[in-house]
Write an enzyme that holds these catalytic residues in place. Structure first.
Site, PDB file in Angstrom:
ATOM      1  CD  GLU A   1       2.739   3.163   7.431  1.00 15.91           C
ATOM      2  OE1 GLU A   1       2.538   3.498   6.246  1.00 15.91           O
ATOM      3  OE2 GLU A   1       3.748   3.487   8.067  1.00 15.91           O
TER       4      GLU A   1
ATOM      5  CB  SER B   1       7.337   2.930  -2.018  1.00 15.97           C
ATOM      6  OG  SER B   1       6.203   2.805  -2.827  1.00 15.97           O
TER       7      SER B   1
ATOM      8  CB  THR C   1      -4.500   6.816   7.314  1.00 14.88           C
ATOM      9  OG1 THR C   1      -3.135   7.113   7.001  1.00 14.88           O
ATOM     10  CG2 THR C   1      -4.622   6.466   8.787  1.00 14.88           C
TER      11      THR C   1
ATOM     12  CE1 TYR D   1      -1.654  -1.500   1.937  1.00 12.93           C
ATOM     13  CE2 TYR D   1      -3.234  -1.926   0.193  1.00 12.93           C
ATOM     14  CZ  TYR D   1      -2.483  -1.035   0.932  1.00 12.93           C
ATOM     15  OH  TYR D   1      -2.590   0.312   0.679  1.00 12.93           O
TER      16      TYR D   1
ATOM     17  CG  ASP E   1       3.635   3.961  -1.117  1.00 19.19           C
ATOM     18  OD1 ASP E   1       3.488   4.630  -0.073  1.00 19.19           O
ATOM     19  OD2 ASP E   1       3.640   2.722  -1.143  1.00 19.19           O
TER      20      ASP E   1
ATOM     21  CD  GLU F   1       1.603  -0.632  -6.711  1.00 16.18           C
ATOM     22  OE1 GLU F   1       2.357   0.162  -7.302  1.00 16.18           O
ATOM     23  OE2 GLU F   1       1.972  -1.353  -5.789  1.00 16.18           O
TER      24      GLU F   1
ATOM     25  CB  SER G   1       5.972  -0.831  -6.578  1.00 17.81           C
ATOM     26  OG  SER G   1       5.439  -0.393  -5.366  1.00 17.81           O
TER      27      SER G   1
HETATM   28  C1  GAF Z   1       1.662   0.471   1.136  1.00 15.37           C
HETATM   29  C2  GAF Z   1       0.661   1.092   0.177  1.00 15.37           C
HETATM   30  F1  GAF Z   1       1.168   1.107  -1.092  1.00 15.37           F
HETATM   31  C3  GAF Z   1       0.292   2.512   0.603  1.00 15.37           C
HETATM   32  O1  GAF Z   1      -0.716   3.016  -0.235  1.00 15.37           O
HETATM   33  C4  GAF Z   1      -0.158   2.544   2.066  1.00 15.37           C
HETATM   34  O2  GAF Z   1      -1.457   2.043   2.211  1.00 15.37           O
HETATM   35  C5  GAF Z   1       0.843   1.796   2.961  1.00 15.37           C
HETATM   36  O3  GAF Z   1       1.123   0.487   2.464  1.00 15.37           O
HETATM   37  C6  GAF Z   1       0.329   1.642   4.374  1.00 15.37           C
HETATM   38  O4  GAF Z   1       0.211   2.890   4.965  1.00 15.37           O
HETATM   39  O5  GAF Z   1       2.880   1.165   1.084  1.00 15.37           O
END
Ligand code: GAF
Length: 392
Positions: free
Chosen positions: A41, A133, A43, A228, A179, A167, A135
């Site tokens: 996560e 996800s 990463t 984020y 994703d 995105e 999106s």
């Molecule tokens: C979200 C982001 F869209 C992914 O790219 C990823 O960084 C994730 O958070 C965290 O691992 O889903």
């Protein structure tokens, strides 16, 4: 107690029926999945390793080409229609569902794919804001639909990259590639270990007696998108500071745990902790792949617990509700491993559960979580599924 597992909308049927009502005439249908991430996560944007699986919650797009260059897009969920010309000047983002559709079209055109105008109906069943996800599922289904009706062959890697750029550039979320990649490349019965720098993926079978149980905390805390993007900036700052000792360093992917400890004094405490999460999480993904191949489920469970702890303590993207959900799961018989999944600040946890225990674990999780938080959660038993496909 609601029935378990919960009933789902036949999303492709909704797209088909809504298209008949709104536009009529022949159409094709493309369907792309949401995802869970088993480990790895935060990463992906550090060019490291992730291990997502596409899951059988979908977004379906019904589409027919037009003779002009206009997109007429109807959202079945929001019962709203939007018209947009593919000819520049392009519209600005509106801050709603349509950004994922229009942003994808613009990103594909910017990548060199000339598109035909089209009538589209978008219908999704990935719960919005749940960290599964939705999106990426909209972007990838829309992108595949537009490419196909415009006569382009589907290159899944290019599609994923264009959707990520939609995105990043149009929606304004600086997400990594995970994703969109898994929504395009998912494989039934498998998770993929993805190297986010080379975009090479290794298929890892999910053992047949293990189920994916996803629990939705029902919360999404404010400022998640801002937090984020802030984490991402702080990781870039970590790379900048470390590069004075590690010349040429481009990303945290290339920092080992030993190097991070050696050069710790270059980093403010908070930046050090963020970097430590990324560096140790990358190691955990590689160990998780080995453990899955060896069938060492005890090690899998420990790695998932360590990942959650690191996201909570070092990366600070968990929240009370996610911690409670993981804590409850850890005490239930039949649970192999549990952790938050996705960006964090709410959303879902992923649980790997022994097959025969899946339904009882789901029921217990819901009951105990509701008793501790007062929030009625949702729980889904999901299957790892294929990436975007055309459905008939
Ligand atoms: C979200 C982001 F869209 C992914 O790219 C990823 O960084 C994730 O958070 C965290 O691992 O889903």
């Amino acid at each position: 107690m609601p029935p378990f597992p919960q009933t789902r909308l036949p999303v492709t049927d909704v797209a088909r029926q809504t298209f008949a009502q709104v536009f009529g005439g022949p159409r094709r249908i493309f369907r792309a999945p949401g995802r869970v991430n088993l480990i790895g996560e935060h990463t992906d944007y550090n060019l490291g390793f992730v291990m997502p699986a596409a899951v059988d919650l979908y977004c379906s797009v019904a589409i027919a080409a037009r003779s002009d260059r206009e997109l007429h897009v109807y959202s079945a969920h929001f019962a709203e229609k939007l018209v947009c010309d593919l000819e520049p000047p392009h519209p600005s983002p509106r801050g709603d569902w349509s950004d994922y559709v229009i942003g994808t079209a613009i990103a594909l055109e910017n990548s060199g794919f000339e598109l035909r105008g089209a009538n589209l109906v978008v219908s999704g069943e990935v719960p919005l804001g749940s960290g599964l996800s939705s999106s990426a599922a909209i972007e990838v289904s829309t992108g595949a639909a537009l490419l196909n009706v415009s006569g382009h062959t589907l290159d899944r890697k290019q599609l994923a990259l264009a959707c990520q750029s939609a995105e990043n550039e149009f929606v304004g979320a600086r997400c990594g590639i995970m994703d969109q990649f898994i929504s395009a490349h998912g494989q039934a019965g498998h998770a993929l270990m993805l190297d986010c720098r080379s975009l090479e993926a290794t298929s890892l079978p999910i053992p047949s007696d293990v189920r994916l149980l996803v629990s939705n905390t029902g919360v999404k805390h404010q400022h998640a998108a801002g937090e984020y993007n802030a984490r991402r900036r702080q990781c870039e700052e970590g790379v900048r500071l470390l590069s004075s000792a590690l010349p040429g360093l481009q990303s945290l992917r290339d920092v080992s745990a030993a190097q991070l400890e050696q050069h710790k004094r270059l980093l403010p405490d908070l930046t050090y902790k963020l970097c430590r999460h990324v560096v140790t999480e990358n190691e955990r993904v590689l160990q998780m792949a080995d453990s899955l191949v060896q069938g060492n489920l005890a090690a899998v469970g420990k790695l998932m617990a360590d990942s959650h702890r690191s996201l909570r303590n070092d990366y600070e993207v968990s929240c009370a509700e996610l911690d409670i959900m993981v804590d409850i799961a850890a005490g239930l018989p039949g649970v192999i491993g549990a952790r938050m999944t996705g960006g964090g600040f709410g959303g879902c946890t992923v649980n790997l559960v022994e097959g025969r225990a899946a339904e009882s674990v789901g029921r217990e999780l819901m009951a105990q979580y509701e008793a501790r938080t007062g929030i009625r959660p949702e729980t889904y038993i999901l299957n790892a599924t294929d990436g975007v496909t055309e459905v008939t």
